[in-house]
Enzyme design. Structure first.
Site, short mmCIF file in Angstrom:
data_model
loop_
_atom_site.label_atom_id
_atom_site.label_comp_id
_atom_site.label_asym_id
_atom_site.label_seq_id
_atom_site.Cartn_x
_atom_site.Cartn_y
_atom_site.Cartn_z
N ARG A 204 41.83 52.65 29.70
CA ARG A 204 41.51 51.27 29.36
C ARG A 204 40.07 50.90 29.73
NH1 ARG A 204 45.72 47.11 31.57
NH2 ARG A 204 46.06 48.97 32.79
N LYS B 229 55.14 64.37 36.79
CA LYS B 229 56.23 63.81 37.57
C LYS B 229 55.86 62.39 38.01
CE LYS B 229 56.30 64.54 42.18
NZ LYS B 229 55.33 64.51 43.27
N HIS C 179 53.69 71.13 39.42
CA HIS C 179 52.53 71.99 39.67
C HIS C 179 52.85 73.15 40.61
CE1 HIS C 179 51.91 69.62 43.38
NE2 HIS C 179 51.15 70.60 43.80
N LYS D 140 51.62 77.78 40.97
CA LYS D 140 51.03 78.48 42.11
C LYS D 140 51.32 79.98 41.98
CE LYS D 140 51.55 74.53 45.26
NZ LYS D 140 50.24 74.12 45.73
N GLU E 73 53.50 68.90 55.30
CA GLU E 73 52.18 68.32 55.03
C GLU E 73 51.66 67.67 56.30
OE1 GLU E 73 51.38 66.91 50.90
OE2 GLU E 73 53.38 66.11 51.22
N ASP F 280 59.72 62.66 46.04
CA ASP F 280 58.33 63.15 45.91
C ASP F 280 58.26 64.67 45.94
OD1 ASP F 280 55.51 62.63 45.73
OD2 ASP F 280 55.33 63.21 47.83
N HIS G 53 59.57 70.05 43.71
CA HIS G 53 58.94 71.28 44.22
C HIS G 53 59.95 72.13 45.02
CE1 HIS G 53 55.55 69.09 42.89
NE2 HIS G 53 55.23 68.50 44.01
N LYS H 70 55.85 64.37 55.76
CA LYS H 70 54.43 64.00 55.88
C LYS H 70 54.10 63.91 57.37
CE LYS H 70 53.47 62.65 51.45
NZ LYS H 70 52.53 63.42 50.62
C1 BG6 Z 1 52.69 66.05 44.96
C2 BG6 Z 1 53.17 64.92 45.82
O1 BG6 Z 1 53.58 66.32 43.92
O2 BG6 Z 1 52.58 67.22 45.78
C3 BG6 Z 1 52.25 64.67 46.99
O3 BG6 Z 1 53.26 63.74 45.04
C4 BG6 Z 1 52.05 65.95 47.77
O4 BG6 Z 1 52.75 63.65 47.86
C5 BG6 Z 1 51.65 67.09 46.84
O5 BG6 Z 1 51.03 65.72 48.75
C6 BG6 Z 1 51.64 68.41 47.57
O6 BG6 Z 1 51.11 69.40 46.73
P1 BG6 Z 1 50.43 70.69 47.35
O7 BG6 Z 1 50.09 71.51 46.16
O8 BG6 Z 1 49.25 70.20 48.13
O9 BG6 Z 1 51.47 71.32 48.24
#
Ligand code: BG6
Length: 480
Positions: A47, A149, A179, A183, A217, A236, A241, A332
């Site tokens: 936008r 996602k 994603h 990897k 994390e 999340d 994942h 986290k």
């Molecule tokens: C994302 C989450 O899908 O993956 C984030 O929304 C997270 O909260 C991230 O930090 C972690 O990805 P990676 O590749 O750093 O493990």
């Protein structure tokens, strides 16, 4: 795809940070390595009242440092980029977008539409693209849609989204991205398991005592409090994942490497995950926590009940895995950032050395270090040289970087490459996403009966998570 063919990668929602942080560096890197067949154009759509020049400036300012590659310079790559201003909620803007894309292409083009927009816009965008003919595949030209996602927030919403999208386009045009599947170490799971004769015979309930998977994390919600409030650690990370890692670790060998064969096997594992609601006392199998200070994050409710940590014990009720606990954990603000999978083996049926009553005797483990320091560790016992028999733990390590002397490519690079070439193996199919939500919904329902526990930043989450292990089963790995 022939060499002269053009692919336009069109990012809807290009002003967001995903574009400059991940997508553009991945496209540049793949372009540098000549990994795309044919020619490439990148078109950002958003936008903001930008033009080509200001879009390129934004990419240069925000993308991580881009070194020129042997094939092309960053400046030359920027020459392949364009910007189109459009309100993605407004149907009328899509006709103008189509016209502009044709002008930029200057002829026929394959198109990839990357939906880097908020989830409420997924369906609207696809409907509008379809309405102006941008998703029509004819004369050998392809039109693909990549959906980020979160794909739904529970089973019902994921089903509704699948239904809505699949009324407009075919499953073969739809690329639901996770994603983690891009990897390198995650892709290696299949090679490691199915290419090595010594692994597969041991990979079952007869020899495996326990599997633990951690996505840890060391950061908080990083300004994404508003989003995280509606997601929490479960939606999340765990639903997508983490469950993808479970599926890849536990699946049967596919009959071949086609996307269908691989995804069929993953779906079967998700279907066999035992629903946590079947557990009479959920507090015995689920621990949820929230880091101290989360409620003061911008966008977070002062009385938020959102979990930033979840640990769960579950089972895969099938022939191969019956009775083997799968311990899953993510959070986290834990002490370090790592993702790993540890497969712990049972003791030999009879011991000549020491008593099995001793809980520390759990020597054999395979740890797959997904990130960082990608690699594989094998833990075993050896005899210390000298008189008598003294047993000591030993380890064999394999490190990707040491061995291959090059960094692993970014996940998005591989995934974008696959979209452009039309390989769906590393993308989530409709039934797969629904099965993962089915189990996640059950976990969330069971979790309602468990207390939300506060944990200190830089700790390993609520202490009771350690009790998810049985008496002699071991403990959570810390950074491998
Ligand atoms: C994302 C989450 O899908 O993956 C984030 O929304 C997270 O909260 C991230 O930090 C972690 O990805 P990676 O590749 O750093 O493990």
């Amino acid at each position: 795809m022939a060499d002269h063919e053009l692919t336009q990668v069109v990012i809807l929602g290009a002003s967001g940070d995903l574009t400059s942080r991940k997508l553009v560096p991945a496209l540049y890197s793949a372009h540098c390595e000549k990994l795309f067949p044919g020619r490439l154009q990148l078109v950002g759509v958003a936008r903001r009242p930008w033009n080509d020049q200001s879009f390129r400036q934004m990419l240069t300012d925000n993308a991580p440092t881009m070194k020129s590659c042997s094939y092309d310079s960053w400046e030359a790559f920027l020459g392949l980029t364009s910007y189109v201003q459009a309100h993605l909620e407004t149907a009328a803007d899509y006709a103008a977008l189509g016209k502009r894309l044709d002008e930029i292409a200057g002829g026929p083009a394959n198109r990839v539409f990357y939906l880097a927009v908020k989830p409420e816009l997924f369906l609207t965008s696809v409907q509008n693209l379809k309405a102006v003919g941008l998703l029509t595949q004819e004369h050998g030209r392809t039109a693909r849609v990549v959906v980020e996602k979160p794909f739904g927030s529970d089973l019902d919403s994921a089903r509704a989204l699948n239904h809505g999208l699949l009324e407009i386009i075919g499953e073969d045009q739809l690329y639901r991205i996770d994603h983690y599947l891009g990897k390198e170490t995650v892709q290696n799971l299949l090679v490691f398991r199915f290419r090595n004769a010594f692994i597969e015979p041991l990979w079952n309930q007869k020899y495996v005592e326990l599997v633990q998977i951690t996505v840890s994390e060391n950061i908080g919600v990083e300004g994404r409090g508003g989003y995280y409030e509606t997601s929490g650690a479960i939606r999340d990370i765990l639903q997508n994942h983490l469950l993808q890692l479970v599926a890849l670790v536990a699946m049967e060998p596919p009959s071949n490497l086609s996307p269908k064969a691989i995804r069929d096997e993953k779906v079967k594992i998700l279907q066999c995950l035992r629903p946590p609601t079947e557990e009479p006392d959920p507090s015995k199998i689920i621990i949820r926590g929230q880091y101290d200070g989360y409620r003061q994050e911008p966008g977070v409710a002062p009385d938020s009940q959102t979990e930033t940590f979840i640990a769960a014990r579950t089972y895969i009720d099938n022939w191969r895995w019956g009775g083997v606990p799968f311990l899953l954990r993510t959070g986290k603000y834990l002490p370090s950032r790592f993702t790993s999978i540890t497969v712990q083996f049972r003791m030999p049926p009879h011991t000549l050395f020491g008593s099995y009553q001793e809980c520390h005797l759990r020597p054999n483990k395979i740890t797959l270090r997904i990130q960082p320091n990608d690699g594989i560790d094998l833990d075993f016992d050896v005899k210390e040289p000298g008189h008598g028999i003294t047993i000591r733990p030993a380890k064999l390590n394999f490190d990707y970087q040491d061995y291959f002397h090059k960094p692993s490519p970014e996940a998005y690079q591989r995934l974008l490459q696959d979209v452009v070439t039309g390989d769906q193996s590393l993308f989530i199919r409709s039934d797969e996403v629904e099965e993962s939500w089915r189990w996640t919904d059950s976990l969330r329902a069971a979790m309602a009966a468990t207390p939300l526990q506060t944990y200190a930043k830089n700790s390993w989450g609520p202490a009771p998570a350690n009790a998810l292990f049985g008496e002699c089963e071991g403990r959570w790995v810390s950074a491998p």
